[in-house]
Design a protein around this motif. Sequence first.
Motif, mmCIF file in Angstrom:
data_model
loop_
_atom_site.group_PDB
_atom_site.id
_atom_site.type_symbol
_atom_site.label_atom_id
_atom_site.label_comp_id
_atom_site.label_asym_id
_atom_site.label_seq_id
_atom_site.Cartn_x
_atom_site.Cartn_y
_atom_site.Cartn_z
ATOM 1 N N ARG A 59 7.119 -26.057 5.772
ATOM 2 C CA ARG A 59 6.559 -26.233 4.425
ATOM 3 C C ARG A 59 5.788 -27.552 4.364
ATOM 4 O O ARG A 59 6.243 -28.568 4.856
ATOM 5 N N TYR A 60 4.598 -27.470 3.691
ATOM 6 C CA TYR A 60 3.735 -28.659 3.637
ATOM 7 C C TYR A 60 3.369 -28.929 2.185
ATOM 8 O O TYR A 60 2.711 -28.103 1.542
ATOM 9 N N ASP A 61 3.844 -30.015 1.672
ATOM 10 C CA ASP A 61 3.511 -30.384 0.299
ATOM 11 C C ASP A 61 2.187 -31.138 0.289
ATOM 12 O O ASP A 61 2.036 -32.162 0.977
ATOM 13 N N VAL A 62 1.243 -30.633 -0.516
ATOM 14 C CA VAL A 62 -0.078 -31.265 -0.598
ATOM 15 C C VAL A 62 0.084 -32.632 -1.254
ATOM 16 O O VAL A 62 0.700 -32.744 -2.323
ATOM 17 N N ARG B 14 -4.256 -33.063 -4.347
ATOM 18 C CA ARG B 14 -4.074 -32.029 -5.371
ATOM 19 C C ARG B 14 -4.897 -32.352 -6.617
ATOM 20 O O ARG B 14 -5.557 -31.470 -7.190
#
Length: 781
Positions: A34-37, A42
Amino acid sequence: MADHDRRQSGGGHNNRKRRYRDDDEYDRRPQRRRYDVPLPVRIRKQLLGLAESPLRRWHEEVQSIAHVVADNYEDQELRTSFLELIPQMLVEQPLKTPFVAAVVLVVNSLKPDILDDLLARVANATEEKVKVGEWRDVKLYLKFLACLQSCLEGDGLFPLLEELFSRAVDLQTASSDDTIGTELVKIILLTIPYIMTTAPAQWQQKAAELMDKTDVIASEPHALQVLIDPYHAEEGTESPTANMSLIGLLQKQLQTEALNSWELSCLPRPWQMPPEEIEQQDKLDNAQKHALPSISIPEKVIAGPRPLFPEIYFSVYVNQEIESVPPVSSIASSLIRDGLLDTINTLDFNRGVTARFLIDVDCYFAPGTFIKRATPFDRLRDVEGDRSTWKPEDVAVDAVFSQIFALPTPEHKLVYYHSVLTEACKIAPAAVAPSLGRAIRYSYQNIHRLDLELCYRFLDWFTHHLSNFGFMWKWTEWVDDVNLPDMDPRKAFILGALDKEIRLSFAQRIKGTLPEPYQALIGSEKEQDTPEFKYNDDRTPFAVEGKEIAALLKRKAPDEEIQPVIDRIHSAALDQSIDPLVSSTDVFMTAVCWVGSKSLSHVLACIERTKDRLLDAGAASEAARAQIITAVIAYWSAHPGIAITIIEKLLNYSIITPGAVIDWALVGDRAGPYGQALSKSWVFELVFSTVVKVTSRLRQVVSGGASDGTEEEVAGMRDLFKNMEDALVSWAQGTKDQMMDPVVSDGGEDLIKRWGERWLRVFKRRSAIEEAFLLENRATS
């Protein structure tokens, strides 16, 4: 063995069933990480996508972005990204300026310190752009500041607009031909509406006072306006755009809006929240006000890198039974056009994105401004009440055509505007194609009164556009015009269009797209890739020598072997009492064309090898120079586009001179008897490209700052324009020898005179523009 036992134990075959059930319940495939922007990325993405979707509500987008920015402003990366992106968006995505301003206003209601940083940055950018004369960027920054008027202290932006006006007055007082002053007035008039959307009642008096001042400059026609009118009206008639000066229209439109309490119904107001957001609206109304940082305007402002000219409002959808674009009486016509033109001319590096903005134009203006996309024109009659009948596709196409038809020159190369229309057609063919069809019909119907340079631009775009869509057009609509005389403007357009289409494809294919009446317009000679070599016919004078020279050129024989054949031609020509140099030049140049007929690189290589002989022939006499051109045109008569390309190369080598090309095309009958040359699109192309070559060379020399050769270049250009004017005046006034000879006259004198007038207007304008450039260059150097 132990492994086998272990697998079989514990329930035997039932284990297999359980294993599959486990697989169903627990996905054992490797999971993507999982890659959080990151937050700055954003926010950047959200800002860049602002207002692009009609499915998202403006106020929700605006508040979502504003809250994240305000809550995380301590993040150095987010702060830097936000402060850099906003000014960039104002210039590159000008249609979104009110929405960007709404984000900033909501941010101000949450964290006022942010606005101080942003105002300082925008004010500094504005000041820098004023210094270098980047007036479009100045206008776009002021548009943003105008949208922020409600959170500025005192009179906000008005003192700056007053200062700009005082500079405009000084410039106009010094010279009535000044264009910087009119540009400043245009900026002022386009900024006022955005101020008035914030609080019309509060600023009515200030706006009225400023408009009283601008009226003096805006209502006075500019001296250059007649030269850049897209129409060349016939004697006794008025141009459709005679009173369409952009700043004149803006002045009248704003006065009308003032009488209607500044309704400005087309402009979005995303800072006005819906009733359910009453708390946020209250915060906006009572938000902290800020002083606008000082923006100094130099005592002497400059024109900048882009030449400034007065602007005329042009539309291809005027006088329709139903309005599909805003009428010129409405401020919407100017404001929507201004936003679209800024978008088109700023995003020239990405035609696809530009086309997408054009298609989505209805997203960036107030709801109800436009009718639903792709509504057929015939259905506009069914629109009830006061609902808008403005088609977003028509407005977008109209804006691009206004640039294709902009005089003296559009901001970018014409092919860029061609490509924008092509991309728009590919994105939304069902919506854009019918709009383009009506634009084409309007231009064709008015071809007789359009400026001649614009007729050629229209022809160039029309054929280029058809080439991208299978060369399909409803030619049956113009079938009656096939029987008109060749010199009629409509017939001349059809002939020019077919020639251009063949250049972009080949004759047989183009024939297949045309109805039967058009077939005769494409002769069998156009279907030949390589023209016949006239010296293959033994009845042709100097046939033996012509074949001999061609054979020598083909095997790249040295000049010593060619000279004896040339001497024989000279001797035979003297015996027949004809010019020996003209005769040998004709034979030699025709042979060069035939040997090089396989491709452009072949003919260039052949010219390169024979350059010295051709230079000697061209320098020997005026008649020989003319014969070089005649030989090229005669050989490639079925494909004039190739002939023009070869002549351009001969000009580059200085084998012929620009003056020789002008004399060949306009002075005698070489390009066509009895003035017919004036109606041929390829003759105009040849002359126009020659003139552009001369003026471009002059500008290069002058801009380079070198004094050596400058006066010589200027004198050469002036002589060229003088010779052109002398030749064209005689056609325009009907004093040309060919027109006064009753033997050759066929009663078409008025038509020829009209063509002469149209040519004359084009090149008088070119001359005036170059003189203005020289004058400006002397003033600044």
